[in-house]
Design an enzyme around this catalytic site. Structure first.
Site, PDB file in Angstrom:
ATOM      1  N   GLY A  75      -4.216  -7.125 -14.360  1.00 26.02           N
ATOM      2  CA  GLY A  75      -4.931  -6.289 -13.395  1.00 26.02           C
ATOM      3  C   GLY A  75      -5.370  -4.994 -14.062  1.00 26.02           C
ATOM      4  O   GLY A  75      -4.692  -4.469 -14.949  1.00 26.02           O
ATOM      5  N   LEU A  79      -6.453   0.828 -10.426  1.00 32.39           N
ATOM      6  CA  LEU A  79      -5.799   2.106 -10.700  1.00 32.39           C
ATOM      7  C   LEU A  79      -4.426   1.901 -11.312  1.00 32.39           C
ATOM      8  O   LEU A  79      -4.075   2.548 -12.301  1.00 32.39           O
ATOM      9  CB  LEU A  79      -5.678   2.915  -9.406  1.00 32.39           C
ATOM     10  CG  LEU A  79      -6.986   3.485  -8.860  1.00 32.39           C
ATOM     11  CD1 LEU A  79      -6.720   4.274  -7.596  1.00 32.39           C
ATOM     12  CD2 LEU A  79      -7.662   4.371  -9.898  1.00 32.39           C
ATOM     13  N   ALA A  80      -3.626   1.010 -10.731  1.00 29.83           N
ATOM     14  CA  ALA A  80      -2.270   0.825 -11.245  1.00 29.83           C
ATOM     15  C   ALA A  80      -2.286   0.163 -12.621  1.00 29.83           C
ATOM     16  O   ALA A  80      -1.637   0.640 -13.558  1.00 29.83           O
ATOM     17  CB  ALA A  80      -1.445   0.006 -10.256  1.00 29.83           C
ATOM     18  N   GLY A  81      -3.040  -0.917 -12.763  1.00 26.35           N
ATOM     19  CA  GLY A  81      -3.034  -1.669 -14.018  1.00 26.35           C
ATOM     20  C   GLY A  81      -3.650  -0.901 -15.174  1.00 26.35           C
ATOM     21  O   GLY A  81      -3.087  -0.840 -16.268  1.00 26.35           O
ATOM     22  N   ARG A 105      -4.337   4.597  12.152  1.00 21.53           N
ATOM     23  CA  ARG A 105      -5.109   3.360  12.020  1.00 21.53           C
ATOM     24  C   ARG A 105      -4.607   2.228  12.908  1.00 21.53           C
ATOM     25  O   ARG A 105      -5.392   1.557  13.581  1.00 21.53           O
ATOM     26  CB  ARG A 105      -5.083   2.896  10.560  1.00 21.53           C
ATOM     27  CG  ARG A 105      -5.842   3.820   9.673  1.00 21.53           C
ATOM     28  CD  ARG A 105      -5.730   3.421   8.208  1.00 21.53           C
ATOM     29  NE  ARG A 105      -6.539   4.322   7.406  1.00 21.53           N
ATOM     30  CZ  ARG A 105      -6.655   4.246   6.088  1.00 21.53           C
ATOM     31  NH1 ARG A 105      -6.005   3.320   5.426  1.00 21.53           N
ATOM     32  NH2 ARG A 105      -7.398   5.098   5.428  1.00 21.53           N
ATOM     33  N   HIS A 138      -7.581  -4.637   5.809  1.00 22.67           N
ATOM     34  CA  HIS A 138      -7.972  -3.648   4.819  1.00 22.67           C
ATOM     35  C   HIS A 138      -6.993  -3.511   3.660  1.00 22.67           C
ATOM     36  O   HIS A 138      -7.372  -3.446   2.509  1.00 22.67           O
ATOM     37  CB  HIS A 138      -8.118  -2.306   5.525  1.00 22.67           C
ATOM     38  CG  HIS A 138      -8.495  -1.166   4.631  1.00 22.67           C
ATOM     39  ND1 HIS A 138      -9.616  -1.189   3.832  1.00 22.67           N
ATOM     40  CD2 HIS A 138      -7.890   0.026   4.402  1.00 22.67           C
ATOM     41  CE1 HIS A 138      -9.685  -0.044   3.151  1.00 22.67           C
ATOM     42  NE2 HIS A 138      -8.658   0.689   3.466  1.00 22.67           N
ATOM     43  N   LEU A 172      -4.254   5.355  -3.385  1.00 26.79           N
ATOM     44  CA  LEU A 172      -4.680   5.785  -4.722  1.00 26.79           C
ATOM     45  C   LEU A 172      -3.528   6.537  -5.389  1.00 26.79           C
ATOM     46  O   LEU A 172      -3.260   6.381  -6.574  1.00 26.79           O
ATOM     47  CB  LEU A 172      -5.916   6.677  -4.616  1.00 26.79           C
ATOM     48  CG  LEU A 172      -7.104   6.078  -3.853  1.00 26.79           C
ATOM     49  CD1 LEU A 172      -8.306   7.011  -3.918  1.00 26.79           C
ATOM     50  CD2 LEU A 172      -7.471   4.723  -4.418  1.00 26.79           C
TER      51      LEU A 172
END
Lengths: 261, 638
Positions: free
Chosen positions: B41, B44-46, B331, B402, B442
């Site tokens: 991946g 952002l994390a990967g 939400r 989502h 994020l």
């Protein structure tokens, strides 16, 4: 709505390709262009034919993966719109629509409408970043940056790396792509230490990958789905010139320097 | 059933992480060079993990299925990223961000992880600014913030409506730098299809190259999965078309526990479905709720256009039900309220599944110019998709799948129950509990990748006994054979239905019985329906072409086959969690006013499920949750 799609079919990079016509019926004006390809593919699969390969992912105009030349224009007729955000209400019922891949020496066709754009990644790898290791950053507000500069950097950084600029350019130049990256960092104080090397290294990488040079056709700006202006190319040229005139020490710094422990 | 240990270090919550770091094993630079890490991946994390690990000196192989790491779906995040900087002097602090996140998650997250996340949040902003991420700034040149997603302080950093894109490009830059230096080998258009476990430790993966179909074995000293969430189990979602559960699900089939899969977030402000052809749903940023008023007609089956419905015949249902938060209610609450009014036949739009988001008051108050300044790009996007002009008539919105809070179970080190298998970002379950707050995803992806995995993976590698293993080990052959057998099976069905038609049908089942609200009877029915659909899939699906080519139908078939198994796991989890909490709303458990009723006595734990075979009920393990630093409270937004 009903359409005739003339689509480029090519099995792989070694085989020649050709345009093949398909009729698609039952299209609603709310459908996106890619959903029409989905519909056509579903029909093909049920008939036991292989679906048309095309790149797509987010379908909201930000990942930069979709890459179709529609009726001769990269991303199609709508300005500042990626192919995935193009809807069928922009076409006329019964129309014939041609669909082709990006065409450029630096983007070899992989299959049908899918091309290999790793050349753009390699250009970035040559210096399209600020060299900063994780953990070594000062406080984010330690360095004020004027709103104008931040906004200019943002405008350049909005590039989604789709490659439409290359596909539209008669020279298949990636100048707008390179200029956007160079301009983003040139606008910011963080980008200054490597500014001139960056311009040199990115332009050299672009040449190495087989992209052409810019001869001011402005086709790139016309098709850019993010509206990135060609004025950035002027900035790039200025930095490139300045760097070229600098002493050899500046020019010969290798793409990146890593201290060996 | 067993009780899982989250391996949370002792001591006060404020110093757990810093003290723990001091005690970690270190590896000398010369030895790091000999260690190989696989990162799957490049979101952002990967990407942040791959870059940071390479900077530390490890040899890294990074994999993504897209053509470039810059396209991972983190790119589409709009709103922003939270941090406890307190630059606005409005009373924010690490503790407050921690508290808001635990409360927002409806007290189903692990306290110590959330505290660490809040603590690290500030370093993330520093790091991103240093990389040249163009965050919004005020005229003095300092960073701007806005309030977001139910928070009462302004702690959200943003880059117009493209924060995810800008943060991802920051990571992509860092990753590209390491690729250029030869420290990361990047493998794009390559998909992970199995995890290789040797003597109880994750030691490699099996991949398929999406262009050539080549099946390959990769050995390493540790494996990091950062493969995102499984929102596409609902077919229609705000996720990218390629988002899938395959990497985490196949790790689950190799013994990794899957935690809280039923915690799936439905976002209230998406453009409604327009018809049968719909392939994905587009999010309209939550920020629109700051100035838009949400309403439906009072009368069911209303046929008049919005403008012709007089004020007295409109129901501003969020303002009516939640006077304190009104249109800004969280939400899960806003989504359920919208579903309710549509179920009553008061929905708007062609298919009756939509509510109005009306800017006419704000336009009258602020003028078109200032509304365009705030939301211009969103209004344009809405018009592109629907062909309607939101300056002239209200937008129509409806909830859509989502984000998924559930994921592979990990301990405090972000390591799963399989040693050496680390899971980051949306792919793990750890920080958001039963509901994620806006601008927190994020933050978590980058915290995991930039600032946690470098330490905890080093600690693991520094202390683990790792036998010499290469790709000739029997476990690799075994995994490769099972991957090949799976592909062969898909190609040999040779039925008459497309893969997509099954995916769409699965999505309908999940949305109907396991979507915004759930009950035991419906969940049991869903479990049976999924089993039937899966059988049908293996009888009737048509996957043309061969493995040895660029075969999009085959790629997709493998992912949908996994969703058809995974969906049952999700329903089992939803059935077993016999309480309402956060995004998981069980109709049996609501207050007389229709609000979620949590049951802390019985359900203050993480459910982590162990695979027992396709179609058979998984084994449940539990990690008890204790809340020593926040008082358990009922979420109220009235």
């Amino acid at each position: 709505m009903k359409f005739t799609l003339c689509v480029w079919r090519q099995l792989n990079s070694d085989e020649p390709g050709s345009m093949v016509s398909y009729e698609v019926d039952g299209v609603s004006e709310d459908m996106s262009f890619l959903e029409v390809l989905d519909l056509l593919n579903e029909n093909l699969v049920v008939r036991g034919e292989e679906p048309i390969a095309f790149d797509h992912d987010c379908r909201e105009g930000i990942c930069g993966m979709c890459a179709l030349v529609i009726n001769g224009v990269p991303h199609g007729p709508e300005p500042v719109t990626t192919a995935c955000q193009l809807h069928m209400r922009k076409f006329t019922d019964g129309q014939t629509i041609t669909v082709e891949p990006w065409r450029a020496a630096a983007f070899p066709v992989i299959r049908d409408l899918v091309v290999d754009r790793r050349s753009l990644d390699r250009v970035i790898q040559a210096g399209g970043f600020v060299s900063v290791n994780t953990g070594s950053a000062p406080d984010a507000n330690a360095l004020p940056i004027s709103k104008d500069a931040a906004d200019r950097a943002f405008e350049a950084a909005a590039c989604i790396g789709c490659g439409a600029c290359v596909a539209a350019c008669p020279n298949a130049s990636a100048s707008l792509f390179v200029a956007a990256k160079v301009a983003q960092f040139a606008a910011l104080p963080q980008g200054q230490p490597e500014r001139l090397q960056r311009a040199i290294h990115l332009v050299e990488a672009m040449d190495r990958e087989g992209f052409g040079g810019c001869t001011n056709h402005y086709e790139c700006e016309a098709v850019c789905p993010k509206g990135i202006p060609v004025s950035f190319i002027a900035h790039l040229n200025r930095d490139f010139l300045k760097a070229a005139l600098m002493s050899r020490e500046v020019r010969d710094v290798p793409p990146a320097v890593e201290a060996e422990e | 059933m067993s009780i899982l240990d989250g391996k949370v270090p002792g001591g006060p919550i404020e110093t757990k992480w810093s003290n723990y770091r001091v005690d970690m094993k270190l590896i000398s630079p010369t030895n790091k060079r000999k260690l190989r890490v696989i990162v799957v991946g490049s979101g952002l994390a990967g990407a942040s993990a791959a870059a940071s690990l390479a900077e530390l000196g490890y040899q890294v192989d990074c994999f993504c299925f897209q053509d470039s790491p810059r396209r991972a779906h983190s790119v589409a995040a709009q709103g922003g990223i939270n941090a406890a900087k307190n630059y606005q002097n409005d009373g924010d602090s690490v503790r407050r961000l921690f508290y808001d996140t635990v409360k927002g998650g409806d007290f189903r997250a692990r306290e110590a992880n959330v505290y660490r996340l809040a603590e690290i949040s500030n370093s993330i902003i520093d790091q991103c600014v240093a990389q040249g991420v163009p965050f919004a700034r005020d005229y003095g040149g300092l960073l701007d913030n806005r309030s977001f997603g139910g928070a009462q302080v302004s702690r959200t950093f943003y880059a117009r409506g493209q924060t995810g894109q800008q943060l991802l490009l920051g990571c992509y830059g860092a990753l590209s730098r390491q690729i250029g230096l030869g420290k990361v080998q990047m493998h794009s258009r390559v998909e992970m299809l199995d995890l290789v476990v040797v003597e109880g430790k994750a030691r490699g993966i099996i991949t398929r190259h999406l262009v050539s179909g080549r099946i390959a074995r990769w050995a390493a000293d540790a494996v990091v999965l950062a493969t995102g969430g499984y929102g596409n189990v609902f077919y229609l979602s705000t996720n990218a078309m390629g988002c899938n559960v395959t990497a985490t699900y196949r790790a689950y089939k190799r013994g990794a526990y899957f935690a809280n899969p039923c915690f799936t977030q439905i976002h209230p402000t998406c453009i409604p479905v327009a018809g049968e052809h719909q392939s994905k749903l587009t999010l309209m940023s939550e920020s629109l709720r700051n100035d838009g008023r949400i309403w439906v007609p009072v009368q069911p089956d209303e046929t008049r256009a919005a403008a012709d419905i007089p004020e007295a015949e409109r129901d501003y249902f969020l303002e009516r039900k939640y006077p304190a938060f009104g249109n800004l209610a969280p939400r899960d609450i806003s989504s359920r309220a919208a579903k309710e009014v549509c179920d009553e036949g008061r929905g708007v739009g062609k298919l009756g599944r939509g509510v109005y988001l009306d800017f006419s008051d704000a336009l009258a108050r602020l003028g078109k110019g200032s509304i365009a300044g705030r939301y211009g790009n969103l209004f344009e996007m809405y018009e592109k998709i629907t062909g309607e002009n939101p300056y002239q008539r209200p937008m129509r919105i409806y909830p859509a799948s989502h984000y998924t809070m559930g994921g592979l179970w990990v301990d405090y080190n972000l390591m799963s129950n399989i040693e050496g298998l680390h899971v980051l970002g949306e792919a793990n379950f750890s920080d958001h509990g039963a509901n994620r707050l806006g601008a927190s995803a994020l933050m978590q992806g980058l915290a995991d990748g930039y600032f946690i995995i470098g330490d905890t993976l080093g600690n693991y590698l520094g202390s683990a006994e790792l036998a010499e293993v290469d790709i000739n080990h029997a476990a690799f052959a075994d995994a490769e054979n099972s991957v090949r057998a799976g592909i062969k099976r898909l190609l040999e069905v040779n039925g008459r239905r497309s893969v997509d038609s099954f995916h769409r049908e699965l999505g309908n089942i999940m949305w109907e019985y396991c979507g915004m609200s759930r009950n035991a009877q419906g969940l049991r029915k869903a479990i049976d329906l999924i089993a039937e659909l899966r059988e049908q899939f293996w009888r009737e699906v048509r996957v043309p072409g061969t493995n040895e080519s660029f075969n999009v139908a085959l790629e997709n078939a493998g992912r949908v086959a996994d969703f058809l198994e995974f969906a049952q796991l999700l329903c089992y989890d939803a059935l077993s969690r016999d309480e309402s909490c956060g995004a998981h709303f069980r109709e049996e458990h609501q207050t007389p006013e229709g609000e979620a009723e949590r049951n802390d006595e019985a359900f203050s734990y993480v459910s982590a499920w162990q695979f027992t075979g396709v179609g058979s009920e998984p084994i449940q393990h539990k990690e008890p949750l204790s809340f020593d630093n926040v008082a358990l409270a009922t979420r109220s937004y009235k």
